[in-house]
Design a protein around this motif. Sequence first.
Motif, PDB file in Angstrom:
ATOM      1  N   GLN A   1       0.825  -1.202   0.000  1.00  0.00           N
ATOM      2  CA  GLN A   1       0.000   0.000   0.000  1.00  0.00           C
ATOM      3  C   GLN A   1       0.865   1.261   0.000  1.00  0.00           C
ATOM      4  OE1 GLN A   1      -0.802  -2.794   1.747  1.00  0.00           O
ATOM      5  NE2 GLN A   1      -2.414  -3.178   0.237  1.00  0.00           N
ATOM      6  N   ILE A   2       1.999   1.209   0.700  1.00  0.00           N
ATOM      7  CA  ILE A   2       2.910   2.355   0.681  1.00  0.00           C
ATOM      8  C   ILE A   2       3.430   2.573  -0.735  1.00  0.00           C
ATOM      9  CG2 ILE A   2       5.129   3.240   1.510  1.00  0.00           C
ATOM     10  CD1 ILE A   2       4.567   1.737   4.140  1.00  0.00           C
ATOM     11  N   SER A   3       3.799   1.493  -1.384  1.00  0.00           N
ATOM     12  CA  SER A   3       4.313   1.581  -2.746  1.00  0.00           C
ATOM     13  C   SER A   3       3.235   1.998  -3.739  1.00  0.00           C
ATOM     14  CB  SER A   3       4.913   0.232  -3.155  1.00  0.00           C
ATOM     15  OG  SER A   3       5.366   0.257  -4.492  1.00  0.00           O
ATOM     16  N   GLN A   4       2.102   1.285  -3.726  1.00  0.00           N
ATOM     17  CA  GLN A   4       1.074   1.481  -4.740  1.00  0.00           C
ATOM     18  C   GLN A   4       0.139   2.664  -4.428  1.00  0.00           C
ATOM     19  OE1 GLN A   4       0.417  -0.500  -7.643  1.00  0.00           O
ATOM     20  NE2 GLN A   4       2.497  -1.240  -7.275  1.00  0.00           N
ATOM     21  N   ASP A   5      -0.476   2.618  -3.255  1.00  0.00           N
ATOM     22  CA  ASP A   5      -1.535   3.584  -2.954  1.00  0.00           C
ATOM     23  C   ASP A   5      -1.004   4.956  -2.559  1.00  0.00           C
ATOM     24  OD1 ASP A   5      -3.386   1.572  -3.426  1.00  0.00           O
ATOM     25  OD2 ASP A   5      -3.394   0.923  -1.343  1.00  0.00           O
ATOM     26  N   VAL A   6       0.238   4.989  -2.070  1.00  0.00           N
ATOM     27  CA  VAL A   6       0.799   6.267  -1.626  1.00  0.00           C
ATOM     28  C   VAL A   6       1.862   6.786  -2.598  1.00  0.00           C
ATOM     29  CG1 VAL A   6       2.113   7.418   0.201  1.00  0.00           C
ATOM     30  CG2 VAL A   6       0.276   5.835   0.803  1.00  0.00           C
TER      31      VAL A   6
ATOM     32  N   LEU B   1      14.779   0.335   7.327  1.00  0.00           N
ATOM     33  CA  LEU B   1      15.545   1.206   6.433  1.00  0.00           C
ATOM     34  C   LEU B   1      15.777   0.552   5.082  1.00  0.00           C
ATOM     35  CD1 LEU B   1      18.240   2.846   8.751  1.00  0.00           C
ATOM     36  CD2 LEU B   1      16.538   4.033   7.375  1.00  0.00           C
ATOM     37  N   ALA B   2      16.219  -0.691   5.090  1.00  0.00           N
ATOM     38  CA  ALA B   2      16.494  -1.384   3.831  1.00  0.00           C
ATOM     39  C   ALA B   2      15.222  -1.616   3.035  1.00  0.00           C
ATOM     40  CB  ALA B   2      17.189  -2.717   4.109  1.00  0.00           C
ATOM     41  N   ALA B   3      14.108  -1.889   3.730  1.00  0.00           N
ATOM     42  CA  ALA B   3      12.856  -2.186   3.038  1.00  0.00           C
ATOM     43  C   ALA B   3      12.252  -0.952   2.395  1.00  0.00           C
ATOM     44  CB  ALA B   3      11.860  -2.811   4.014  1.00  0.00           C
ATOM     45  N   PHE B   4      12.165   0.135   3.136  1.00  0.00           N
ATOM     46  CA  PHE B   4      11.365   1.266   2.688  1.00  0.00           C
ATOM     47  C   PHE B   4      12.152   2.350   1.961  1.00  0.00           C
ATOM     48  CE2 PHE B   4       8.820  -0.477   6.255  1.00  0.00           C
ATOM     49  CZ  PHE B   4       7.720  -0.854   5.505  1.00  0.00           C
ATOM     50  N   THR B   5      13.477   2.403   2.155  1.00  0.00           N
ATOM     51  CA  THR B   5      14.237   3.463   1.481  1.00  0.00           C
ATOM     52  C   THR B   5      14.386   3.195  -0.007  1.00  0.00           C
ATOM     53  OG1 THR B   5      16.314   2.363   2.093  1.00  0.00           O
ATOM     54  CG2 THR B   5      15.543   4.139   3.536  1.00  0.00           C
ATOM     55  N   ASN B   6      13.990   2.038  -0.473  1.00  0.00           N
ATOM     56  CA  ASN B   6      14.120   1.716  -1.887  1.00  0.00           C
ATOM     57  C   ASN B   6      12.798   1.811  -2.647  1.00  0.00           C
ATOM     58  OD1 ASN B   6      17.010   1.046  -2.100  1.00  0.00           O
ATOM     59  ND2 ASN B   6      16.499  -0.506  -0.593  1.00  0.00           N
ATOM     60  N   ILE B   7      11.777   2.413  -2.025  1.00  0.00           N
ATOM     61  CA  ILE B   7      10.522   2.690  -2.716  1.00  0.00           C
ATOM     62  C   ILE B   7      10.614   4.079  -3.346  1.00  0.00           C
ATOM     63  CG2 ILE B   7       8.038   3.027  -2.469  1.00  0.00           C
ATOM     64  CD1 ILE B   7       8.052   1.112  -0.124  1.00  0.00           C
ATOM     65  N   PRO B   8      10.420   4.197  -4.660  1.00  0.00           N
ATOM     66  CA  PRO B   8      10.501   5.514  -5.301  1.00  0.00           C
ATOM     67  C   PRO B   8       9.494   6.496  -4.703  1.00  0.00           C
ATOM     68  CG  PRO B   8      10.507   3.766  -6.957  1.00  0.00           C
ATOM     69  CD  PRO B   8      10.195   3.112  -5.633  1.00  0.00           C
ATOM     70  N   ASN B   9       9.880   7.756  -4.678  1.00  0.00           N
ATOM     71  CA  ASN B   9       9.060   8.894  -4.222  1.00  0.00           C
ATOM     72  C   ASN B   9       8.938   8.992  -2.706  1.00  0.00           C
ATOM     73  OD1 ASN B   9       8.583   9.615  -6.893  1.00  0.00           O
ATOM     74  ND2 ASN B   9       6.624   8.530  -6.998  1.00  0.00           N
ATOM     75  N   LEU B  10       9.309   7.954  -1.967  1.00  0.00           N
ATOM     76  CA  LEU B  10       9.193   8.024  -0.516  1.00  0.00           C
ATOM     77  C   LEU B  10      10.422   8.718   0.068  1.00  0.00           C
ATOM     78  CD1 LEU B  10       7.570   7.233   2.026  1.00  0.00           C
ATOM     79  CD2 LEU B  10       8.915   5.117   2.110  1.00  0.00           C
ATOM     80  N   VAL B  11      10.185   9.701   0.935  1.00  0.00           N
ATOM     81  CA  VAL B  11      11.266  10.390   1.636  1.00  0.00           C
ATOM     82  C   VAL B  11      11.345   9.829   3.044  1.00  0.00           C
ATOM     83  CG1 VAL B  11      12.091  12.612   2.497  1.00  0.00           C
ATOM     84  CG2 VAL B  11      10.907  12.490   0.289  1.00  0.00           C
ATOM     85  N   VAL B  12      12.466   9.191   3.363  1.00  0.00           N
ATOM     86  CA  VAL B  12      12.666   8.645   4.702  1.00  0.00           C
ATOM     87  C   VAL B  12      13.609   9.576   5.464  1.00  0.00           C
ATOM     88  CG1 VAL B  12      13.494   6.709   6.078  1.00  0.00           C
ATOM     89  CG2 VAL B  12      12.286   6.276   3.923  1.00  0.00           C
TER      90      VAL B  12
END
Length: 586
Positions: free
Chosen positions: A364-369, A399-410
Motif C-alpha cells: 500500500q505504501i508503494s502502490q496507494d501512496v 531502512l532497507a525495506a522502505f528506502t528503496n521505494i521511489p518517491n518516498l522520503v525517509v
Amino acid sequence: MILDKINSPKDLKNCSVSELETVAGEIREGLFNRLTKIGGHFGPNFGFVEATIALHYVFDSPNDKFVFDVSHQSYAHKMLTGRKAGYFDDSRFSEDSGYTNPDESEHDFFNIGHTSTSIALALGLAKGRDILGKKENIVAIIGDGSLSGGEALEALSVAGSELNSNFIVVVNDNEQAIAENHGGIYKNLKALRDSNGKAENNMFRAWGLDYIYEEKGNDISSLIAVFEKVRDSNRPVVVHIHTQKGKGYELAEKDKESWHWCMPFDRATGKPTVNFGSGESYFGMTSQYIVEKAKKDKDFVVVTPAMPMSVGLGPKERSELGGQYIDTGIAEEAAVAIASGIARSGAKPLVVTNMTFLQRAYDQISQDVCINKTPVTMLMNYSSFDGLTDVTHLGIFGLAAFTNIPNLVVLCPSSAEEYISMLDWSLDSKQKENPVLILIPGNAVSHRPADKDYSVLNRYKIEKQGEKVAILALGDFFQKGEEVASAIKEKCGFTPTLINPRFATGLDEELLHGLEKNHQLVLTLEDGILEGGFGQKIASFYGPNKMLVKNYGLKKQFYDRYNPDELLRECGMSTEQIVKDIKSLL
C-alpha cells in the motif's frame, strides 16, 4: 503442587476437574513469578489459563495441533508442555521466549509474534493433513482483537468455502485488543455475546462455518464440554468463548489496556519496579506534539492500526483528539490506504505504529501512496536495534525495506529539535508532493539546533568540518558518530568530518564529491541491516573512485533476545573497534 507432576499434556488427563482448577491457580502463580520479575504479556495470558487447560485436557497435543495467534496467550500452554521451569525457576527465564517457538518444543509449530496469522497457518496445516491422508485435529486460537486483521478474515473466508474437513477456530473474545476494539465486526461479536450465540446475524455462519458459543470462557468444566463437542469434527467450526482479560488480578481486570503487556512490577501495588527516570523521552514528546497539533490544525488527523500507544496516545489523548483520530483495527494496509485518501482530499494524515508492523503495508505504501505521490506522513517507533529485541518484533529491517521505494522520503532525525522540525515540515500545508516516513529516534533525547525546511531533498548537513575521514552517522546513530569522531581526534591526532545525512532515501552527490578533495575514508553508521541500506548506497556511489568506504550496521539476520551492547561488538561497531579499523585502513 499438582503442576509439579505435569510434565506433558498426558499428565493433565489424569486430573479431576477440581484438580484442574487448582492447576489454573498454580499456573497463575507461575505467571506472577515471571512477569513481576521480567515483564511480558500479562492480560492475554491470565485470561486464557482455563481455556488452555481445557484444550490440553480434551485434545492430544502434539498429534492434535494448536496454532496460537500472536502467541502472547501461550504461556500457560508452555507450562503444560514441559517448560514450566521458565516460569518458576528465575535462573531459567531465558529458556522460554515470549512466543511459541518450534525450537523449544514439539508442541509449538510456528514462531509467531505478529497478529491475525493463526487461522491461515492452521488452515494450511489442515489442508496438508488432508492431502497426506491424516486425521488429527487442527485448532487455531485467535483473540477478538486479531480478527480485525485482513489475513484472519481472508482465512475464515477460505476455510468456509474451500475446506470440508476437521478445522476448529477458537475465538477468545475478551472484548479488547491492546486498546479498545475498532471495526464493524465487533458489533456482531457483541450481538452474539448478548444473545448467547443465537443472534440472527452471524458473520461466521455467513462464511460457511459452523458455530458454537460458550459464555463461561473461564470455567474449565464448561470449556471441556464444548471442546469435546467439536473434537474430531468433520467440518470447519468456530468455537466462540467469552473470557476475562487479566483474570485473577484485579488491577488487570479493571484496566485491560495498561495490563496487556507489563514491565516488571510489584504484585501488591501493580507499580513498575524498573525506573527509567522522569526525564525527556521521544515517546512523551510525540504524544504531546500530536495533541497540540490537532488543537491548532483542524485539517490534521491521526490514523493508527490498533497501535495508539506506539506514540503514547492513551485513552485521555485519544479522547482529546476526537474526530481527528481513527483506529482502523489491526489493518495496516487499510490504515495506509485510508491515509492516502485523506491526503488526496486535502487534509493532513499522520499514520502511527511500530516499524515491525508497517511491513504488512509495504504494497500500500508503494502502490496507494508513492505511485500517487500523496503527502502521507508515517511515523514509526521501535525501528532501532535496541528497541524490541524479540525475533518477531525487530524493526531493524525498515531502512532497507522502505528506502528503496521511489518517491518516498525517509527522514532520520538525530535530535529533538530535528525530530519536531521534520514533523512540522512534513505536515505543513505547503508540503503537498512527498510521502514521508519519519523514524522516531531510539536513543536518549539529545538537543542540537536544526533546520526548519527539508524541501531540498537529500541535502546532508556537515556538523563538524575536518579532514582525512568523513563520518556519515544516520539518525539515532549520530551520537555514536560523535563518539567516534572524538576518539579519532584523541587516538589518531586529527579531526574527522562529521556529517548528519538526515535523508536515508537519496544521495547528496555534491557533498559526497566535495569530500574527495581532502578525505581518504568515508565511514557510514546506520541503525539497521547493511544489505540494501544507507551505507551501501554511499559505497556504490564511490565505487569507481579512489575513496575508501567502510559501512557499519547489522547483518541480515533474524536476531533474537540479544543484548544490544553485545550485538554492536559482534558487528564490530564499538568505538574501539571502529578506531582500530580506521588505523588499519589509513
